[in-house]
Structure formats: C-alpha cells, structure tokens
Design an enzyme around this catalytic site. Structure first.
Site, PDB file in Angstrom:
ATOM      1  N   HIS A  27      47.950  46.850  29.228  1.00  0.00           N
ATOM      2  CA  HIS A  27      46.662  47.189  29.831  1.00  0.00           C
ATOM      3  C   HIS A  27      46.846  48.450  30.673  1.00  0.00           C
ATOM      4  O   HIS A  27      47.944  48.724  31.177  1.00  0.00           O
ATOM      5  CB  HIS A  27      46.174  46.052  30.722  1.00  0.00           C
ATOM      6  CG  HIS A  27      45.748  44.831  29.962  1.00  0.00           C
ATOM      7  ND1 HIS A  27      44.949  43.867  30.526  1.00  0.00           N
ATOM      8  CD2 HIS A  27      46.011  44.413  28.707  1.00  0.00           C
ATOM      9  CE1 HIS A  27      44.731  42.908  29.653  1.00  0.00           C
ATOM     10  NE2 HIS A  27      45.377  43.213  28.535  1.00  0.00           N
ATOM     11  N   GLU A  29      46.059  49.170  33.696  1.00  0.00           N
ATOM     12  CA  GLU A  29      46.561  48.935  35.053  1.00  0.00           C
ATOM     13  C   GLU A  29      48.077  48.703  35.055  1.00  0.00           C
ATOM     14  O   GLU A  29      48.790  49.239  35.905  1.00  0.00           O
ATOM     15  CB  GLU A  29      45.897  47.709  35.694  1.00  0.00           C
ATOM     16  CG  GLU A  29      44.399  47.826  35.828  1.00  0.00           C
ATOM     17  CD  GLU A  29      43.638  47.163  34.695  1.00  0.00           C
ATOM     18  OE1 GLU A  29      42.615  46.526  34.965  1.00  0.00           O
ATOM     19  OE2 GLU A  29      44.058  47.293  33.516  1.00  0.00           O
ATOM     20  N   CYS A  78      41.648  41.945  34.777  1.00  0.00           N
ATOM     21  CA  CYS A  78      41.851  40.572  34.328  1.00  0.00           C
ATOM     22  C   CYS A  78      42.836  39.882  35.271  1.00  0.00           C
ATOM     23  O   CYS A  78      43.365  40.505  36.197  1.00  0.00           O
ATOM     24  CB  CYS A  78      42.388  40.563  32.896  1.00  0.00           C
ATOM     25  SG  CYS A  78      44.089  41.188  32.750  1.00  0.00           S
ATOM     26  N   CYS A 103      46.319  41.604  35.396  1.00  0.00           N
ATOM     27  CA  CYS A 103      46.311  42.869  36.127  1.00  0.00           C
ATOM     28  C   CYS A 103      46.061  42.658  37.616  1.00  0.00           C
ATOM     29  O   CYS A 103      46.659  43.349  38.448  1.00  0.00           O
ATOM     30  CB  CYS A 103      45.293  43.817  35.515  1.00  0.00           C
ATOM     31  SG  CYS A 103      45.770  44.337  33.843  1.00  0.00           S
TER      32      CYS A 103
END
Length: 148
Positions: free
Chosen positions: A52, A54, A82, A85
C-alpha cells in the site's frame, strides 16, 4: 510547501499509480516541510498485498532519516488508511495524518474498526480528514468506473 501542496503531490502520485493500473492511492511523508518519501500503491506491480502507498512511503521515510520512529513526520494520503496502514502509522509514531477521501468499506481511522480509538493503540497521530477529499474521491470513482 503547504498542506494543500503536499496533498496535491499525493494526488499526483495517486494519479500515476492509476495510470500504472494500480488503485490510485498516493502518499507523501513530510519532515520539517520537506518531502522525504512519496509512494503510490504497488500491490499488483510488486505482487505484494502489503504494498500500500502508506507502507511503501513509511519504509522510504525510515530509510531516508535512518530510524523507524518518524516522530517529526506528517503523512498525507489520498484515501483513509486501512487497518494495516493505520497500525503502521501508529508504530512509526507519525505525528500528523492527513487523508483525502473517506473509505466506509475499508478505512480504519474514522470508519470501520477506528484503530486509533482502540485501548491497545500505542500512538495516536493528530488526524485531519477530508483534505483534498473531492479530488481524491473523483480519482477513485473514475478509476473504478472504467473497470466495472
């Protein structure tokens, strides 16, 4: 640069991720008003479900400053983080989190599990939501409209 400028950079990074076929999410990490990390989603490219924006940006920032504690850093991301993260943001001790669009289905900051309100959360950043929300939501909506 200012808050809108940092989010503009995150949005541009998200746009580039979308052009590469990834879900258009972009992240920028800033320390002392200087960008130290920029990343877009790369889950498909890297064949890695943890890639992801992040997570990738946090790894980059930690490498750039030589420590896993990003206590003087602010993170700008185009979509509400999410659970994975949000946990990484907490573990990295990010000072401030700015996010664009809310994610009622997968978000974990103001939606879903609300990770930062958990009594087991070790560090809670200052959270600023809806920064660049319209642009981020439009980018995501347009991306998925083409794919459905």
């Amino acid at each position: 640069m200012t808050v809108p400028s940092f989010m503009d950079l995150a949005l541009k990074t998200a746009e580039n991720a979308g052009k590469a076929g990834e879900v258009p999410i972009g992240c920028v990490i800033v320390r002392n008003y200087e960008v130290i990390a920029t990343a877009g989603n790369r889950t498909l490219t890297d064949r890695d479900p943890t890639a992801h924006a992040e997570i990738l940006a946090i790894r980059q920032a930690a490498e750039a400053i030589g420590t896993e504690r990003l206590v003087e850093c602010d993170l700008y991301v185009t979509l509400e983080p999410c659970t994975m993260c949000a946990a990484a943001i907490s573990f990295a001790r990010i000072r401030r989190l700015y996010f664009g669009a809310a994610d009622p289905k997968g978000g974990a900051v103001e939606s879903g599990v609300r990770f930062f309100t958990s009594p087991t959360c070790h560090h809670v950043p200052d959270v600023y939501s809806a920064v660049g929300e319209r642009e981020a939501a439009t980018l995501l909506r347009d991306f998925f409209k083409v794919r459905r």
